[in-house]
Design a protein around this motif. Structure first.
Motif, PDB file in Angstrom:
ATOM      1  N   GLU A   1      -1.880   7.812  -1.858  1.00  0.00           N
ATOM      2  CA  GLU A   1      -2.916   8.475  -0.509  1.00  0.00           C
ATOM      3  C   GLU A   1      -2.684   9.713  -0.650  1.00  0.00           C
ATOM      4  O   GLU A   1      -1.958  10.289  -1.122  1.00  0.00           O
TER       5      GLU A   1
ATOM      6  N   ALA B   1      -6.524  10.682   6.557  1.00  0.00           N
ATOM      7  CA  ALA B   1      -5.767   9.999   5.393  1.00  0.00           C
ATOM      8  C   ALA B   1      -6.562   9.285   4.742  1.00  0.00           C
ATOM      9  O   ALA B   1      -8.088   9.047   4.840  1.00  0.00           O
ATOM     10  N   PHE B   2      -6.505   8.995   3.635  1.00  0.00           N
ATOM     11  CA  PHE B   2      -7.641   8.768   2.644  1.00  0.00           C
ATOM     12  C   PHE B   2      -5.709   7.607   1.641  1.00  0.00           C
ATOM     13  O   PHE B   2      -5.533   8.366   1.187  1.00  0.00           O
TER      14      PHE B   2
ATOM     15  N   ARG C   1       0.856  -6.988  -4.525  1.00  0.00           N
ATOM     16  CA  ARG C   1       0.672  -7.870  -3.521  1.00  0.00           C
ATOM     17  C   ARG C   1       0.239  -9.368  -4.387  1.00  0.00           C
ATOM     18  O   ARG C   1       0.297  -9.555  -5.377  1.00  0.00           O
TER      19      ARG C   1
ATOM     20  N   GLY D   1     -10.550   4.815   0.373  1.00  0.00           N
ATOM     21  CA  GLY D   1     -10.338   4.558   2.247  1.00  0.00           C
ATOM     22  C   GLY D   1      -9.484   5.259   3.331  1.00  0.00           C
ATOM     23  O   GLY D   1      -9.275   5.990   2.052  1.00  0.00           O
TER      24      GLY D   1
ATOM     25  N   SER E   1       0.705   3.616   1.596  1.00  0.00           N
ATOM     26  CA  SER E   1       0.069   4.302   3.658  1.00  0.00           C
ATOM     27  C   SER E   1       1.307   4.437   3.872  1.00  0.00           C
ATOM     28  O   SER E   1       1.333   5.172   5.189  1.00  0.00           O
TER      29      SER E   1
ATOM     30  N   THR F   1      -6.128   4.179  11.073  1.00  0.00           N
ATOM     31  CA  THR F   1      -7.533   5.096  10.887  1.00  0.00           C
ATOM     32  C   THR F   1      -8.814   5.395  12.151  1.00  0.00           C
ATOM     33  O   THR F   1      -8.653   3.566  12.059  1.00  0.00           O
TER      34      THR F   1
ATOM     35  N   GLN G   1       0.953  -1.278   0.062  1.00  0.00           N
ATOM     36  CA  GLN G   1       0.363  -0.103   0.038  1.00  0.00           C
ATOM     37  C   GLN G   1       1.276   1.654  -0.173  1.00  0.00           C
ATOM     38  O   GLN G   1       2.093   1.021   0.270  1.00  0.00           O
TER      39      GLN G   1
ATOM     40  N   GLN H   1      -1.753   2.498  -5.725  1.00  0.00           N
ATOM     41  CA  GLN H   1      -2.930   3.551  -5.699  1.00  0.00           C
ATOM     42  C   GLN H   1      -2.218   5.377  -5.039  1.00  0.00           C
ATOM     43  O   GLN H   1      -1.084   5.305  -5.461  1.00  0.00           O
TER      44      GLN H   1
ATOM     45  N   GLN I   1       3.129   7.623   4.624  1.00  0.00           N
ATOM     46  CA  GLN I   1       2.852   8.392   5.577  1.00  0.00           C
ATOM     47  C   GLN I   1       3.386   8.496   6.393  1.00  0.00           C
ATOM     48  O   GLN I   1       3.808   9.615   6.866  1.00  0.00           O
TER      49      GLN I   1
HETATM   50  N1  DAH Z   1      -3.976   1.012   2.684  1.00  0.00           N
HETATM   51  C1  DAH Z   1      -5.594   1.283   2.633  1.00  0.00           C
HETATM   52  C2  DAH Z   1      -5.274  -0.854   1.261  1.00  0.00           C
HETATM   53  O1  DAH Z   1      -4.239  -0.127   0.672  1.00  0.00           O
HETATM   54  C3  DAH Z   1      -5.353   2.101   2.039  1.00  0.00           C
HETATM   55  C4  DAH Z   1      -6.543   3.144   2.906  1.00  0.00           C
HETATM   56  C5  DAH Z   1      -7.867   3.264   3.685  1.00  0.00           C
HETATM   57  C6  DAH Z   1      -5.967   4.223   2.932  1.00  0.00           C
HETATM   58  C7  DAH Z   1      -7.507   4.385   4.641  1.00  0.00           C
HETATM   59  C8  DAH Z   1      -5.530   4.997   3.948  1.00  0.00           C
HETATM   60  C9  DAH Z   1      -6.607   5.682   4.829  1.00  0.00           C
HETATM   61  O2  DAH Z   1      -4.724   6.552   4.470  1.00  0.00           O
HETATM   62  O3  DAH Z   1      -7.552   6.277   5.606  1.00  0.00           O
HETATM   63  O4  DAH Z   1      -6.129  -0.686   1.167  1.00  0.00           O
END
Ligand code: DAH
Length: 337
Positions: free
Chosen positions: A210, A305-306, A194, A282, A170, A251, A168, A208, A173
């Motif tokens: 972020e 975060a998303f 993955r 997400g 993430s 989160t 991911q 992705q 972050q």
């Molecule tokens: N990293 C998560 C995934 O790969 C997606 C994600 C969800 C990122 C919520 C975020 C978050 O920053 O707050 O499924």
């Protein structure tokens, strides 16, 4: 001898004048070592001393006139050849050129750039992180300890027990928060991996984007407002967003975010499978555990975060039903964008 010489001259000149004259052959025949003129010169020893210079002079004249005739004829032939060639190779420089096929940016790259531009317009900057990542950043620092069930859904490729291909974006972050004091407002697009078998909706490599915002007093309202603006910019001004409660380890609270279907406007159609909504990302409020892991005081700062899948968004947007099409480089697919 005089007669021989003038016979040689007239014979040679006649042959040179013929339209299909082979000049080299003629040259050898008359002027060559075994040629007719040479034979005459060889016989000059038999002449009287008075005759010799006269015949010699005449012989030279004959040689010169043959040589000149050959040279002129040769020029003429060359000019004719050139003319014929020019005629045959007529070139119209005003004719429009055949266009060389030019490719264009891959639909995923285009989507990524579009996403970047939307967030840059909202004051975000772009951060990068490594694709070969430590377990710590990809999981532990994000509140996913060893044996956490979230590791099952994000099984990835391991280089050692400790080093893996990030599953991911993430972890970026954490890397950003470790090095930058709030306020933080970044997005981070990139490849993730993955250990999934390739099928119409899964690929072992995908992309992705972020997002992370940390400052004093950031609330879920900021998250919602930011995503609402993003959704309108990306999918059209009438687009609505919807938060559904969910769980992500990093989160709290967490949500899955849907956009109203941009094909049917929410009534239900083939694209949204009758739902009226399409899941796109997400998101949530950054978990206090994650903040403290990065040396940021959760009492002082908060943030959201998303994370979104670039393939998923691009597929939804264009109604693409098979993720494999992105990676096969089939021009019949790519040229449609
Ligand atoms: N990293 C998560 C995934 O790969 C997606 C994600 C969800 C990122 C919520 C975020 C978050 O920053 O707050 O499924």
């Amino acid at each position: 001898m005089k007669e021989t010489l003038s016979r040689i001259r007239s014979e040679a000149l006649e042959q040179i004048g013929a339209p299909d004259a082979n000049l080299e052959e003629i040259r050898i025949k008359y002027l060559g070592k075994k040629g007719a003129l040479t034979a005459v010169l060889r016989g000059m020893g038999a002449l009287s001393p008075e005759e010799r210079p006269l015949i010699g002079q005449l012989a030279n004249e004959v040689r010169e006139s043959i040589e000149t005739a050959i040279a002129e004829k040769s020029k003429e032939l060359q000019a004719k050849k050139l003319e014929a060639k020019l005629k045959a190779e007529k070139l119209d420089v005003t004719m429009p050129a055949t266009a060389a096929p030019v490719g264009h940016i891959h639909p995923l790259t285009r989507a990524q750039r579009e996403l970047e531009n939307i967030f840059i317009g909202m004051g975000f900057s772009i951060a990068e992180g490594p694709e070969v990542e430590l377990d710590y950043y990809n999981f532990q620092a994000l509140n996913i300890p060893e044996n956490h069930p979230a590791r099952d859904t994000q099984d990835t490729f391991y280089i050692t027990d400790n080093i893996l291909l990030r599953s991911q974006t993430s972890p970026v972050q954490v890397r950003v928060m470790e090095h930058q004091k709030p306020p933080i407002r970044i997005i981070s697009p990139g490849r993730v991996y993955r250990s999934d078998a390739l099928d119409a909706t899964h690929s072992p490599l995908f992309h992705q984007l972020e997002g992370l915002v940390i400052d004093k007093g950031i609330t879920m309202g900021d998250l919602k407002g930011t995503l609402a603006v993003f959704a309108k910019k990306m999918f059209g001004e009438d687009t609505q967003i919807r938060f559904r409660p969910h769980h992500f380890p990093f989160t709290e609270p967490s949500a899955e975010v849907d956009v109203s279907c941009f094909v049917c406007g929410g009534k239900g159609c083939r694209l949204c499978k009758g739902e009226g909504w399409i899941e796109i990302l997400g998101a949530g409020m950054v978990h206090p555990f994650v903040l403290s892991n990065c040396g940021i005081d959760p009492e002082e700062y908060s943030g959201f975060a998303f994370g979104l899948g670039i393939e998923r968004i691009t597929m939804a947007r264009y109604g693409i039903d098979d993720i494999r099409l992105f990676y096969e480089n089939d021009e019949r697919f790519l040229e449609q964008f």
